[in-house]
Design a protein around this motif. Structure first.
Motif, mmCIF file in Angstrom:
data_model
loop_
_atom_site.group_PDB
_atom_site.id
_atom_site.type_symbol
_atom_site.label_atom_id
_atom_site.label_comp_id
_atom_site.label_asym_id
_atom_site.label_seq_id
_atom_site.Cartn_x
_atom_site.Cartn_y
_atom_site.Cartn_z
ATOM 1 N N TRP A 90 -11.555 5.591 5.931
ATOM 2 C CA TRP A 90 -12.761 4.849 5.512
ATOM 3 C C TRP A 90 -13.211 3.895 6.617
ATOM 4 C CZ3 TRP A 90 -12.579 -0.557 4.691
ATOM 5 C CH2 TRP A 90 -13.791 -1.111 4.258
ATOM 6 N N TRP B 235 -14.723 -6.036 -3.297
ATOM 7 C CA TRP B 235 -14.750 -5.379 -4.603
ATOM 8 C C TRP B 235 -15.344 -6.331 -5.620
ATOM 9 C CZ3 TRP B 235 -14.524 -0.496 -5.316
ATOM 10 C CH2 TRP B 235 -14.208 0.050 -6.562
ATOM 11 N N LEU C 114 0.832 -1.205 0.000
ATOM 12 C CA LEU C 114 0.000 0.000 0.000
ATOM 13 C C LEU C 114 0.863 1.250 0.000
ATOM 14 C CD1 LEU C 114 -2.731 -0.955 2.623
ATOM 15 C CD2 LEU C 114 -3.082 -0.636 0.169
ATOM 16 N N GLU D 29 -6.059 6.746 3.638
ATOM 17 C CA GLU D 29 -7.458 6.780 3.175
ATOM 18 C C GLU D 29 -8.239 5.569 3.684
ATOM 19 O OE1 GLU D 29 -9.401 8.855 1.545
ATOM 20 O OE2 GLU D 29 -7.881 10.401 1.465
ATOM 21 N N ILE D 30 -7.605 4.407 3.650
ATOM 22 C CA ILE D 30 -8.283 3.203 4.153
ATOM 23 C C ILE D 30 -8.577 3.366 5.649
ATOM 24 C CG2 ILE D 30 -7.956 0.739 4.672
ATOM 25 C CD1 ILE D 30 -6.478 0.515 1.972
ATOM 26 N N LEU E 231 -6.604 1.153 -6.518
ATOM 27 C CA LEU E 231 -5.973 0.332 -5.476
ATOM 28 C C LEU E 231 -6.128 -1.162 -5.797
ATOM 29 C CD1 LEU E 231 -6.417 1.009 -1.682
ATOM 30 C CD2 LEU E 231 -6.312 -1.286 -2.558
ATOM 31 N N TRP F 203 -10.676 3.271 -4.984
ATOM 32 C CA TRP F 203 -10.587 1.816 -4.781
ATOM 33 C C TRP F 203 -10.226 1.106 -6.075
ATOM 34 C CZ3 TRP F 203 -10.463 0.575 0.116
ATOM 35 C CH2 TRP F 203 -11.161 1.355 1.049
ATOM 36 N N ALA F 204 -10.749 1.618 -7.207
ATOM 37 C CA ALA F 204 -10.487 0.946 -8.483
ATOM 38 C C ALA F 204 -8.985 0.879 -8.744
ATOM 39 C CB ALA F 204 -11.205 1.668 -9.607
ATOM 40 N N VAL G 128 -12.382 6.956 -1.656
ATOM 41 C CA VAL G 128 -11.078 6.345 -1.953
ATOM 42 C C VAL G 128 -11.056 5.884 -3.406
ATOM 43 C CG1 VAL G 128 -9.461 4.555 -1.218
ATOM 44 C CG2 VAL G 128 -11.065 5.512 0.423
ATOM 45 N N GLU H 247 -2.830 5.661 0.381
ATOM 46 C CA GLU H 247 -3.855 4.612 0.408
ATOM 47 C C GLU H 247 -4.086 4.123 1.840
ATOM 48 O OE1 GLU H 247 -3.191 2.675 -4.032
ATOM 49 O OE2 GLU H 247 -2.057 1.899 -2.340
ATOM 50 N N ARG I 57 -14.885 5.784 9.450
ATOM 51 C CA ARG I 57 -16.235 6.243 9.091
ATOM 52 C C ARG I 57 -17.220 5.072 9.069
ATOM 53 N NH1 ARG I 57 -13.497 9.960 5.560
ATOM 54 N NH2 ARG I 57 -13.652 8.499 3.819
#
Lengths: 287, 134
Positions: free
Chosen positions: A215, A237, A204, A211-212, B59, B56-57, B54, A208, A218
């Protein structure tokens, strides 16, 4: 794994983040010396940090290596080895490990400490490099080079020494095959998470990871409206790759899982742990 | 009653609108009063929305997962409950929500979710066939 408790002066974490993100913005093939005028230099190999030194550093790597062992390594043995390396051209790290004076893990820990402190000091003195001198030689052992996020954890860990040791152990003891991740505290400097420990295999980027972390915080904030005891979450995903996040006391964790079996196994293990730790299920017996 | 259950364990299902958080359809009797389904439904837009800050795509592309624009499933676990929300394929802004109170086995809930999603997909396919005939 980095994130060991150190006495690095952790002031200026934001500056360090800015500098590390600048390094990550370089091409993935960036190999050479990133100079910061009189304040220091950072050597890169394929954008990974292999060596950093700041003009204001009070300790040399030799001091760190000697003091890391208990009893401390004999200085005479270290200096003799340094001399041999200078003559033979063998990297000192490899020589230390092959001579049996240090284990691979001990050397990596010392290098992380040294490089983390150097990056922290350089960032406070000067946020942007004054130049970059590309090298064609890539002779650093891949075992002893660092991702930017690993050094961020090394720097940040100094702020939270009490949490760092446990977070590192928990992270290592929890990750499964096919998962890589980090531990963090929410609401660090400027409202960003403080990365405490990083799995060595974690690919990472600094941005990132931050940000993770945001996230994750939250997500748990939202769950608090209907079940404040929610301690594990996973988000999948399109193609079965997932982020699993969990919290344990003050420390939160996040892992990127590259397959469905990895995320299911991780979530299942964490669910069992959550249930085992639930006071309603296992009330404390008082004498 | 169409809950998926084994002794001592029961999963309640509902279809939820991801734009409004309203329950569109109760898929089990127990879902109406069971384990705060309405609360989870109401929070589901927020739970999926928090992911949008984020990249995400980008990442996930680096972690070998190409394509996609958002999360398709969220699993939440507490000591007492497992909750799963999964987007229903080809139904925009609709999620199937499973709430399993008192369940310890996450795999059991995920299997129940797969079964239920398969039933929904098959029912939709049958309905389409019927439409063609009519």
């Amino acid at each position: 794994m980095t994130g060991e408790t150190t006495n690095i002066d952790a002031a200026g974490l934001s500056e360090a983040i800015e500098l590390l993100e600048h390094i990550e913005s370089l091409p993935s093939t960036a190999t050479g010396a990133l100079s910061f005028g009189d304040d220091g230099v950072i050597l890169l190999q394929n954008r990974r940090i292999c060596w950093a030194v700041a003009a204001s550093m009070p300790k040399r790597l030799t001091d760190i290596l000697c003091q890391q062992k208990n009893p401390p390594l004999p200085r005479a043995a270290m200096e003799a080895l340094f001399k041999q390396c200078k003559e033979s051209g063998l990297p000192i790290g490899e020589a230390l490990v092959s001579s049996g004076l240090l284990s691979e893990g001990e050397l990596r820990k010392a290098l992380a400490f040294h490089n983390g402190e150097a990056v922290s000091r350089i960032a406070r003195a000067r946020r942007r490099p004054t130049g970059f001198l590309p090298h064609s030689k890539t002779g650093y052992d891949a075992r002893f080079v660092f991702q930017a996020v690993e050094l961020l954890a090394q720097i940040a860990a100094a702020r939270e020494p009490l949490d760092t040791h446990g977070a590192t152990a928990t992270l290592l003891g929890t990750l499964v095959a096919g998962a890589t991740g980090f531990a963090f505290l929410r609401d660090g400097e400027r409202g960003r998470p403080t990365v405490l420990a990083v799995d060595q295999a974690c690919e990472l980027r600094v941005s990132e990871a931050l940000e993770i972390g945001c996230w994750s915080s939250r997500l748990f904030d939202v769950t608090s409206f209907f079940d404040p005891t929610t301690s594990v979450a996973s988000a999948t995903w399109c193609n079965n790759t997932s982020i699993v996040t969990w919290r344990d006391g003050r420390v939160s964790y996040a892992a990127v899982c590259s397959s469905r079996p990895a995320s299911t196994l991780l979530v299942s293990q964490l669910a069992k742990r959550a249930r085992a730790n639930d006071p309603a299920v296992h009330p404390q017996v008082r004498p | 009653m169409s809950t998926t259950s084994s002794p001592g364990e029961e999963i309640a299902f509902a279809m939820v609108c991801l734009r409004t958080g309203m329950v569109l359809r109760w898929l089990s009797e127990g879902a109406r009063e069971g384990a705060g389904m309405t609360d989870v439904a109401n929070a589901s837009p927020e739970l999926f929305a928090v992911a949008q800050s984020v990249d995400w795509a980008g990442l996930f592309a680096r972690f070998g997962s190409e394509g996609g624009k958002d999360f398709r499933e969220i699993v939440l676990v507490s000591a007492e409950c497992v909750r799963v929300m999964e987007k229903v394929p080809q139904e925009r802004d609709v999620v199937l929500v499973a709430v399993a109170a008192g369940v310890q086995n996450v795999g059991f809930v995920l299997s129940g979710m797969r079964r239920r999603m398969l039933e929904l997909t098959e029912a939709r396919a049958r309905a389409r066939e019927l439409d063609k005939v009519v």
